[in-house]
Design an enzyme around this catalytic site. Sequence first.
Site, PDB file in Angstrom:
ATOM      1  N   LYS A  80       0.841  -1.201   0.000  1.00 19.10           N
ATOM      2  CA  LYS A  80       0.000   0.000   0.000  1.00 19.10           C
ATOM      3  C   LYS A  80       0.873   1.246   0.000  1.00 19.10           C
ATOM      4  O   LYS A  80       1.894   1.290   0.698  1.00 19.10           O
ATOM      5  CB  LYS A  80      -0.924  -0.016   1.220  1.00 19.10           C
ATOM      6  CG  LYS A  80      -1.955   1.117   1.248  1.00 19.10           C
ATOM      7  CD  LYS A  80      -2.882   0.953   2.448  1.00 19.10           C
ATOM      8  CE  LYS A  80      -3.916   2.070   2.531  1.00 19.10           C
ATOM      9  NZ  LYS A  80      -4.818   1.898   3.696  1.00 19.10           N
ATOM     10  N   SER A 155      -9.636   2.093   2.839  1.00 15.71           N
ATOM     11  CA  SER A 155      -8.750   2.770   1.910  1.00 15.71           C
ATOM     12  C   SER A 155      -7.767   1.841   1.205  1.00 15.71           C
ATOM     13  O   SER A 155      -7.069   2.254   0.283  1.00 15.71           O
ATOM     14  CB  SER A 155      -7.959   3.850   2.667  1.00 15.71           C
ATOM     15  OG  SER A 155      -7.158   3.257   3.691  1.00 15.71           O
ATOM     16  N   SER A 179     -10.110  -0.363   7.091  1.00 16.19           N
ATOM     17  CA  SER A 179      -9.546  -0.123   5.763  1.00 16.19           C
ATOM     18  C   SER A 179      -8.854  -1.312   5.117  1.00 16.19           C
ATOM     19  O   SER A 179      -8.478  -1.250   3.951  1.00 16.19           O
ATOM     20  CB  SER A 179      -8.560   1.053   5.818  1.00 16.19           C
ATOM     21  OG  SER A 179      -9.263   2.259   5.976  1.00 16.19           O
TER      22      SER A 179
END
Length: 445
Positions: A80, A155, A179
């Site tokens: 990420k 996210s 997330s």
Amino acid sequence: MKKEEMIKLSLLEAVRYIKKGEITARELLEATVKHIYSVNYNAILSLFEEDAFFVADKVDMAIAAKEPAGVLAGIPVIIKDNIDVAGYACTCGSGAFRANIAKVDADVVKKLKAAGAVILGKSNMDEFAMGSSNLTSAFGAVKNPFDMKRVPGGSSGGSACAVATHQCFFALGSDTGGSIRQPASYCGVVGLKPTHGSVSGAGCFPLAPSMDQIGPLTRTVGDCAAVFEVLALAERYDRYGSDFSDIRTAPMRVGVINESLPEIRGDVSAAFDAAVVTLKARGCEVREVSVPSFIAAHYIYKTVAFAEITQSMRTVGAGRELLGREVKKRVLAGKVVLDSPALLAAGLAARIKLAEEMVFALSEVDVIMLPTAPSVAFRLADDPSKREIKFSDMFTQPASIAGLPSLSVPFFKNAEGLPLGTQFVGKVFREKDIFAAGKLLMGEV
């Protein structure tokens, strides 16, 4: 083995093939990179091909020389883009950080490299991890792997999508209020938010530090356990044992939060009922437990998290004018909280109360089971004020508030073929229990 078959192996299968010399790390990486260029989900922001092939070749040479290879030897991973990889941009999904080059690896990246993993690239994400859809990324929306007109969740939606579409064998995400788990549900993969503090956060941009936690997304529970064993801070598990790769499943006591039941509706209700039936058929006792503050979790989370977000964003400095609307909105909301000591104190007190209730409920059972999200993935064009969007983290926030480990597994699909996750919450540092429950539900025995 054909290259299109290689990329569909589980992580643990791929490691076995590499270590036996039946496929090479280079072949696996070539197949993965070729596949990445053949799809267009906007899940990956950047690839580190030269470095990745260098590492894959080193793995192959070590195996050919019969030297020890790491537990993740030759396995491509996507990180990420709020987690530092030395020498590469770490944008946090924001135009304000386009030129932000990491000087050193995050601690989790160091651990993956030591285990032989191949760091392949960075995944798309909601800007500064603020969002539940990946619609707030400065680099465009990620598409859902089951329906490209829907969101992948956020996210960590880029990471979840990359795993689901075989663009990597596992990915790292970060979870503050859901997330990792919510996009895992929307994309039909396994996602773990470990116990708060069980994995080092050094080198990951902080959102709300008292709740942030890095964790893996994978395609099987066994793969998730194997990656977590690499990431976990061993000293945290001295009392509990840090071998997560050989979890034995057995009938368990599973709690269902009574106060959550009115919020479980439609397809989610069908999925949850099916999970209950399956666990009972496999010998589990399923019973109700009480968490009176459950319904307040959303508001507790916003009060505490937004205050911490505002403090974290003070470090951004230059480029603040490039921040997106969602980030600015949350920073302003956090400022309101910080400017009202009574409001912040009330939020913190309510957080303690909810955490105590969750711990007490878990004293009566081995794990708590919840839906991961209140609906399937919503459409890109849906009104964000819809309840299932506005409260898309309602089932994931309690574990975050209490610092408890939580695992989402892809147990069910609705009539349209869209996945729904089931979530297990465990006691502090008892990831073993939620892995066992996930394996039991998914039939990974």
